[in-house]
Design a protein around this motif. Structure first.
Motif, short mmCIF file in Angstrom:
data_model
loop_
_atom_site.label_atom_id
_atom_site.label_comp_id
_atom_site.label_asym_id
_atom_site.label_seq_id
_atom_site.Cartn_x
_atom_site.Cartn_y
_atom_site.Cartn_z
N GLY A 326 0.83 -1.21 0.00
CA GLY A 326 0.00 0.00 0.00
C GLY A 326 0.86 1.26 0.00
O GLY A 326 0.58 2.22 -0.72
N ALA A 327 1.91 1.23 0.82
CA ALA A 327 2.79 2.42 0.92
C ALA A 327 3.49 2.69 -0.42
O ALA A 327 3.64 3.85 -0.84
N CYS A 541 -10.88 3.22 -3.37
CA CYS A 541 -10.39 1.97 -3.97
C CYS A 541 -11.46 0.88 -3.87
O CYS A 541 -11.69 0.13 -4.83
N ALA A 542 -12.10 0.80 -2.71
CA ALA A 542 -13.12 -0.23 -2.52
C ALA A 542 -14.29 0.00 -3.47
O ALA A 542 -14.83 -0.95 -4.06
N GLU A 556 -3.76 -2.60 -5.68
CA GLU A 556 -3.70 -2.80 -7.14
C GLU A 556 -4.70 -1.93 -7.90
O GLU A 556 -4.50 -1.64 -9.08
N ILE A 557 -5.78 -1.54 -7.21
CA ILE A 557 -6.77 -0.69 -7.89
C ILE A 557 -6.44 0.79 -7.74
O ILE A 557 -6.99 1.65 -8.43
N VAL A 561 -7.74 4.51 -9.55
CA VAL A 561 -8.33 5.63 -8.80
C VAL A 561 -7.53 6.90 -9.08
O VAL A 561 -8.09 7.97 -9.36
N PHE A 562 -6.20 6.79 -9.05
CA PHE A 562 -5.35 7.96 -9.33
C PHE A 562 -5.64 8.50 -10.73
O PHE A 562 -5.72 9.70 -10.96
#
Ligand SMILES: NC(=O)C1=CN([C@@H]2O[C@H](COP(=O)(O)OP(=O)(O)OC[C@H]3O[C@@H](n4cnc5c(N)ncnc54)[C@H](OP(=O)(O)O)[C@@H]3O)[C@@H](O)[C@H]2O)[C@@H](O)CC1
Ligand SMILES: Nc1ncnc2c1ncn2[C@@H]1O[C@H](COP(=O)(O)OP(=O)(O)O)[C@@H](O)[C@H]1O
Ligand SMILES: [K+]
Length: 567
Positions: A326-327, A541-542, A556-557, A561-562
């Motif tokens: 995640g980081a 993300c969710a 991974e998603i 989103v970005f």
């Protein structure tokens, strides 16, 4: 910035608008009622188009078996006044409307009384005692205008019993029941905390009743995003979307709310303590931070920060690996896992873009942290209490920006003060409900007590107190995540209504959140900005992934989103 208001703040804004002479209370009530009817027709377009204007004489309605029928439940205050307006406007639109009033009409406040009288000229008003299951079931819609922001004490049985029935009715999964529309706030729920003021209805296995649609005025209330107010039992969703809906209808006091958000004079009129303001996280509130998420064109990996994520021992490294991923995804230039020797092979065989270094005990960690480029640390996921008690003090004494999650919190359940003494302003605690109760048992107990009066103690109050006590940012997880700083700054990251993301309730999703926040700290975000932006992205993300989500999917998603955010 989307500011959400307490009942007291809303009342002050309404009063200021009326006292300025710009608008009368009666006009505000008319706008509120109109807003409810407009929202109903937006939510269920058939309700608008299938019926023509009201024919005359009125008795015709009672003979028209095809007409839509609304039951309007009115309370003894201005929420009830809104109900009379809704009744009149629905009737004008061709509906059959039955109105029930709780309490003595002679005691209604002036504007509500005026609307009571207007309705009396065209329709009957019956007492709550006359409400039956048959009447409620025979309606196309029930309007809950019993209590709004003025609820102060437990519901009388007469109302509790009706709501008890309504809650079973609204929550039934086996039968399609008429939807309920709540005016301003679902009755019985405290507008500040989202919690029901004690009544047996809360003991109901089916949960408190969830309106398909809540229509509020001017600005959403804090309680709309907290606790029971956000429970999702309704099977009577608006149109084709799952879960309940919240609609905010403007009533002409919005410029005052904007001024309030800008912290200028009007705010001082009613809320001198600016630390009482609460932000609902949305794209606009984290918008500025999103700008800083983009990577510098001319930069290199070391100019984007280096995060250290400490892992647990053999067989326990998954949580930290999720956090580290995640980081990295959120944009840290480098991420290193700090691994005890017994877990080295396990970790080495499962990473690629991540780096690894051996961190056995406190000494090794102190040595690792002599590298000043390591500018953010995540400690706790999958850690074990013993390792946490040994390493957390070393991390904290090095004063790096730090996320403390999971075992880094639970390990101090017996001596939270020990932890609080060493925390500093660049720390973020990310407890879920159980971890929060371990560190702040008195606050958790207060939150668990059944409230007997409003405004009730809320998750916002508890998180603010926790942040002040800990001396750092506290992010209290849940579908209603509350984030607070020691100075009282506070926001809610809501995963409700159109941001509903129940798929986040999956093992390891909290570890990824800790990683997102650590990555943002490495990028140079302040503790509060990192917590807010990380939590907001987590829910985004969710939503972007949708059903079937597991924790591994969250990092991974994130690129998608970005991309959608235009980064
Ligand atoms: N703000 C705005 O801009 C606008 C606000 N508007 C509307 O006004 C609403 C707020 O109105 P409100 O202040 O009259 O409060 P409301 O919720 O109707 O209840 C108060 C009454 O209930 C009583 N009562 C309380 N608890 C009780 C209990 N457990 N059991 C029994 N009784 C209880 C209480 O009695 P008391 O405590 O005074 O004895 C009092 O009589 C707001 O939600 C919105 O719908 C719009 O019209 C226009 C724009
Ligand atoms: N129903 C829900 N809707 C939205 N978010 C949720 C829901 N349940 C849990 N979450 C979020 O999922 C994460 C779970 O974290 P946590 O409880 O620490 O789980 P784990 O330890 O398995 O990672 C938190 O960020 C929380 O806010
Ligand atoms: K209501």
């Amino acid at each position: 910035m989307t500011e959400i208001l307490t009942a007291a703040q809303m009342r002050a804004i309404e009063l200021a608008a009326i006292e300025s002479g710009e608008v009368t209370g009666l006009e505000l009530m008319e706008r509120a009622g109109r807003g409810v009817v407009d929202a109903i027709f937006d939510a269920w377009p058939d309700f608008k188009t299938a019926r023509g204007p009201a024919p005359e004489p009125p008795k015709y309605f009672w003979q028209d078996e095809d007409a839509y029928k609304a039951i309007v439940l009115c309370g003894p205050g201005n929420n009830g006044g809104d109900g009379f307006v809704v009744a009149r406007l629905l009737r004008d639109a061709g509906w059959v409307v039955e109105v029930f009033l709780y309490g003595d009409a002679g005691q209604l406040p002036p504007d509500a009384k005026t609307n009571y009288q207007r309705w009396s000229e065209i329709g009957a008003i019956r007492a709550f005692a006359d409400i039956s299951e048959e009447i409620l079931n025979g309606a196309s819609l029930t309007i809950d205008a019993i209590f709004g922001t003025g609820l102060t004490r437990p519901l009388p049985d007469e109302i509790g019993n009706v709501l008890q029935f309504v809650s079973v009715q609204a929550n039934s999964r086996s039968k399609v029941r008429p939807p309920i529309v709540a005016v301003d706030v679902p009755s019985g729920i405290d507008a500040d905390s989202g919690r029901p003021i004690s009544h047996s209805v809360i003991e109901n296995d089916e949960g408190y009743y969830t309106p398909a649609l809540t229509v509020t005025f001017g600005a959403a209330k804090v309680g709309h995003f907290l606790d029971t107010c956000t429970s999702d039992y309704s099977c009577n969703s608006v149109s084709d979307r799952r879960g309940p809906s919240l609609v905010v209808k403007p009533i002409g006091v919005e410029h005052r709310i904007e001024v309030a958000a800008g912290n200028s004079r009007i705010v001082d009129l009613f809320e001198p303590d600016k630390a009482r303001h609460i932000d609902l996280l949305g794209r606009s509130s984290v918008g500025l931070n999103l700008l800083f998420l983009s990577k510098d064109r001319g930069g290199h990996k070391f100019s984007h920060g280096h995060a250290l994520v400490l892992t647990g021992g053999f067989g326990k490294t998954g949580a930290a690996r999720l956090a580290a991923r995640g980081a990295l995804r959120v944009g840290a230039g480098l991420v290193t896992l700090g691994v005890p020797p017994n877990a080295q092979m396990e970790v080495a065989s499962q990473i690629a873009g991540l780096m690894m270094t051996r961190v056995q005990g406190g000494e090794a960690l102190a040595e690792t942290l002599t590298d000043a480029r390591l500018n953010a640390v995540c400690v706790g996921p999958g850690f074990g209490h013993e390792r946490a008690r040994a390493l957390v003090p070393v991390v904290l004494s090095n004063k790096r920006a730090t996320v403390l999650d999971a075992d880094a919190l639970s390990a101090f359940a017996n001596a939270p003060e020990e932890l609080f003494e060493t925390l500093h302003e660049n720390c973020i605690l990310t407890p879920h409900k159980g971890e929060f109760a371990r560190l702040f048992p008195d606050l958790a107990n207060r939150l668990a007590e059944v409230p007997t009066r409003g405004p009730a103690y809320s998750k916002v109050d508890a998180t603010r107190e926790a942040a002040a006590r800990a001396g750092c940012v506290v992010l209290f997880k849940g579908p209603d995540t509350v984030i607070a700083a020691p100075d009282g700054k506070c926001s809610i990251n809501s995963a409700h209504y159109e941001r509903s993301a129940p798929w986040l309730a999956t093992a390891g999703s909290g570890d990824v959140l800790a990683g997102f926040i650590t990555g943002l700290l490495a990028r140079g975000f302040s503790a509060m900005d990192a917590a807010e932006t990380g939590a907001w992205l987590h829910v985004e993300c969710a939503i972007a992934f949708g059903p079937g989500l597991i924790a591994e999917d969250l990092p991974e998603i994130l690129p998608k989103v970005f991309c959608e955010l235009g980064l």
